[in-house]
Write an enzyme that holds these catalytic residues in place. Structure first.
Site, PDB file in Angstrom:
ATOM      1  N   LYS A 175       0.858  -1.184   0.000  1.00  0.00           N
ATOM      2  CA  LYS A 175       0.000   0.000   0.000  1.00  0.00           C
ATOM      3  C   LYS A 175       0.895   1.235   0.000  1.00  0.00           C
ATOM      4  O   LYS A 175       1.492   1.599   1.011  1.00  0.00           O
ATOM      5  CB  LYS A 175      -0.905   0.034   1.234  1.00  0.00           C
ATOM      6  CG  LYS A 175      -1.890   1.210   1.200  1.00  0.00           C
ATOM      7  CD  LYS A 175      -2.065   1.798   2.577  1.00  0.00           C
ATOM      8  CE  LYS A 175      -2.763   3.157   2.527  1.00  0.00           C
ATOM      9  NZ  LYS A 175      -2.038   4.191   1.776  1.00  0.00           N
ATOM     10  N   GLU A 178      -1.187   7.470  -0.084  1.00  0.00           N
ATOM     11  CA  GLU A 178      -2.344   7.854  -0.900  1.00  0.00           C
ATOM     12  C   GLU A 178      -1.984   8.896  -1.943  1.00  0.00           C
ATOM     13  O   GLU A 178      -2.473   8.842  -3.075  1.00  0.00           O
ATOM     14  CB  GLU A 178      -3.461   8.372   0.013  1.00  0.00           C
ATOM     15  CG  GLU A 178      -4.767   8.652  -0.696  1.00  0.00           C
ATOM     16  CD  GLU A 178      -5.899   8.953   0.263  1.00  0.00           C
ATOM     17  OE1 GLU A 178      -7.011   9.268  -0.209  1.00  0.00           O
ATOM     18  OE2 GLU A 178      -5.682   8.884   1.489  1.00  0.00           O
ATOM     19  N   GLY A 233       2.305   4.767  13.573  1.00  0.00           N
ATOM     20  CA  GLY A 233       2.968   3.531  13.951  1.00  0.00           C
ATOM     21  C   GLY A 233       2.371   2.925  15.207  1.00  0.00           C
ATOM     22  O   GLY A 233       2.180   1.704  15.294  1.00  0.00           O
ATOM     23  N   GLU A 250       9.408   1.693  11.078  1.00  0.00           N
ATOM     24  CA  GLU A 250      10.451   2.715  10.944  1.00  0.00           C
ATOM     25  C   GLU A 250       9.741   4.050  10.988  1.00  0.00           C
ATOM     26  O   GLU A 250       9.018   4.413  10.067  1.00  0.00           O
ATOM     27  CB  GLU A 250      11.216   2.532   9.629  1.00  0.00           C
ATOM     28  CG  GLU A 250      12.573   3.215   9.639  1.00  0.00           C
ATOM     29  CD  GLU A 250      12.558   4.545   8.928  1.00  0.00           C
ATOM     30  OE1 GLU A 250      12.467   5.581   9.643  1.00  0.00           O
ATOM     31  OE2 GLU A 250      12.626   4.580   7.704  1.00  0.00           O
ATOM     32  N   CYS A 284      13.118  11.139   7.164  1.00  0.00           N
ATOM     33  CA  CYS A 284      12.984  10.761   8.572  1.00  0.00           C
ATOM     34  C   CYS A 284      14.288  10.903   9.340  1.00  0.00           C
ATOM     35  O   CYS A 284      14.285  11.197  10.539  1.00  0.00           O
ATOM     36  CB  CYS A 284      12.447   9.341   8.686  1.00  0.00           C
ATOM     37  SG  CYS A 284      13.408   8.120   7.763  1.00  0.00           S
ATOM     38  N   GLU A 385       8.883  16.519  15.467  1.00  0.00           N
ATOM     39  CA  GLU A 385       9.328  16.337  14.087  1.00  0.00           C
ATOM     40  C   GLU A 385       8.538  17.256  13.156  1.00  0.00           C
ATOM     41  O   GLU A 385       7.317  17.142  13.044  1.00  0.00           O
ATOM     42  CB  GLU A 385       9.147  14.878  13.659  1.00  0.00           C
ATOM     43  CG  GLU A 385       9.721  14.596  12.286  1.00  0.00           C
ATOM     44  CD  GLU A 385       9.623  13.133  11.893  1.00  0.00           C
ATOM     45  OE1 GLU A 385      10.572  12.632  11.271  1.00  0.00           O
ATOM     46  OE2 GLU A 385       8.599  12.499  12.206  1.00  0.00           O
TER      47      GLU A 385
END
Length: 492
Positions: A175, A178, A233, A250, A284, A385
């Site tokens: 997947k 989007e 996550g 991750e 990241c 972040e």
């Protein structure tokens, strides 16, 4: 004219029964470049069942490693033939520069070749339990793998999961994010031209709340591998508890880049630019927190701002562009909100902070390279972040001070140390709580090395032999070489 995208299920290209679609936007121009379907929960379950049937049939999972390697190399060859097209699609859909997109495509090809090669390496262990007992340790595929990838490296992150998952003998459901599915669709078009058995690889497009949630919850999925935000996550980890499936995550980062007085200033500045402005900071592992020793703090800031001012921001198809667009309007607005927060918190905005709304960039989602100085660890822009071309620069006194500030974070993905004293550099980097680290460099890595973080930056490792292990079960086989009664329980 916008291209209509389809999904790939059980070896066939299919539309969604929902009739729901969403526009895929070029972030450099806001042009609609494709229309994608939204898979339903039922279609997701159908793809999962197809993957499970294929796995259990053994047409892929039971193939000798050399045969699986041959197919992986076929995929790599197909990608090599279409490298320029893959890079161009990545530029259009993600907004990154052509140089970055070409590098990503080449690294993706290298990943397939690496795992093909790994399959031809000796594996397993043997132990002698006694004169008559031999123990074998073997690795087997887990089963059905659900792979959920982010929008910042659409092609490369897909391959980082697909290559080891297929190499191990699993069947997969991919997947993509989007908003960036185009290179995944092209990749599956190439996979469809190889000898990979139908049903071993499936591609679903749509929302995380439907497709991702169904994959995470499904009792027919044996492992879910996710790359993305820490918040999502956590949600996936909770959803995956139904059948105690293996979870590989991750997640986010807020990585420290520590620069000592004795570092080569030009080298440190150069890598500090690369560490945060590569990919417009949408990486990241970005070095989004720069910690500079007080003796060179002012000199570093002056030179860093000077160099950042010269960064050429532009559309990815501009050969001179050094930093591309932000991936979407929604994400641009999120970054700008953090800029506002930083100013309100009292940080000094040394450079940038605004959307670029002039010239050829007016139509796209472009942001100036942004530098905050005079920050403290309690500020949100230092702790959270931001995932954009926004960096904070703070001052430290000595080694202990640097390590304290570096580790004062919920994350632990990456980190770096710059110093001409190799003993000090190694001493400090060993105390930085992060999974991916550098000395006198940043961002440079390769497919052979494990990728992953400490703390809330995730669970498990991608890449290298560790990446293959993520998609395997370890089995103990005990062989009795001289079968005879044990007489543990005596008759009578």
């Amino acid at each position: 004219m916008s291209k209509k995208l389809n999904m790939y299920m059980n070896g066939d290209w299919v539309e969604s029964s929902s009739n729901e679609t969403f526009d895929i936007i070029n972030p450099a121009t806001q042009e609609v470049i494709a229309i994608a379907p939204k898979a339903t929960k039922e279609e997701t379950e159908e793809a999962i069942k197809a993957a499970k049937r294929t796995f259990e049939s053994g047409v892929w999972s039971y193939l000798p490693p050399q045969e699986r390697a041959r197919v992986l190399l076929q995929i790599a060859e197909k990608m090599e033939e279409h490298l320029n097209e893959l890079a161009e699609l990545e530029v259009q859909n993600n907004g990154k520069t052509k140089r970055e997109a070409e590098s990503d495509a080449q690294e993706a090809i290298n990943s397939f070749r690496y795992y093909a090669g790994l399959l031809n390496m000796p594996d397993g262990q043997t132990y002698e339990y006694s004169d008559d007992m031999q123990t074998l340790i073997v690795k087997e595929p887990i089963g059905t793998a659900g792979l959920i990838v982010p929008w910042n490296f659409p092609l490369l992150m897909s391959v980082w999961k697909i290559a080891p998952a297929l190499a191990a003998g699993n069947s997969i459901i991919l997947k993509p994010a989007e908003i960036t599915p185009i290179t995944a669709v092209k990749l599956f078009e190439l996979i469809d031209e190889t000898d990979l058995p139908k049903g071993a690889a499936n591609l679903l497009l749509g929302s995380g709340s439907v497709v991702g949630q169904t994959i995470a919850e499904s009792e027919d999925v044996d492992i879910v591998s996710f790359t993305g935000s820490t918040g999502v996550g956590r949600h996936i980890m909770t959803a995956a508890t139904g059948n105690m499936k293996k979870v590989s995550l991750e997640l986010g980062g807020k990585s420290p880049n520590i620069i000592f007085d004795d570092a080569d200033l030009e080298t440190a500045v150069d890598y500090a630019l690369y560490g945060i402005f590569l990919g417009a900071g949408q990486v990241c592992s970005s070095g989004s927190r720069i910690l500079v020793q007080e003796g060179i703090y002012d000199k570093f800031v002056e030179r860093y701002v000077e160099r950042a001012k010269a960064i050429k921001v532009g559309p990815g198809n501009d050969e001179k562009a050094e930093m591309g667009a932000i991936v979407s309007r929604k994400h641009l607005e999120s970054i700008l909100e953090y800029v506002k927060i930083g100013i309100e918190e009292g940080a000094n905005l040394a450079l940038g902070g605004s959307q670029i709304k002039w010239g050829e960039l007016e139509k796209g989602f472009f942001l100036e390279p942004t530098i905050f100085i005079d920050v403290t660890n309690c500020m949100r822009i230092v702790r959270e972040e931001i995932f954009g071309p926004v960096v904070t620069v703070q001052k430290f006194k000595d080694e202990d001070d640097a390590i304290k500030d570096a580790n004062d974070t919920d994350f632990g993905l990456a980190g770096a140390v710059f110093s001409n004293d190799q003993n000090k550099a190694l001493r400090v980097i060993k105390r930085v709580r992060a999974g991916i680290t550098w000395v006198n460099a940043y961002h440079l890595t390769n497919v052979q090395a494990p990728w992953g973080g400490y703390k809330q930056s995730g669970i498990g490792r991608s890449l290298g032999t560790y990446g293959l292990d993520e998609y395997q079960e370890t089995k103990q086989i005990n062989m009795n070489l001289a079968p005879k009664p044990l007489h543990w329980f005596e008759e009578g």
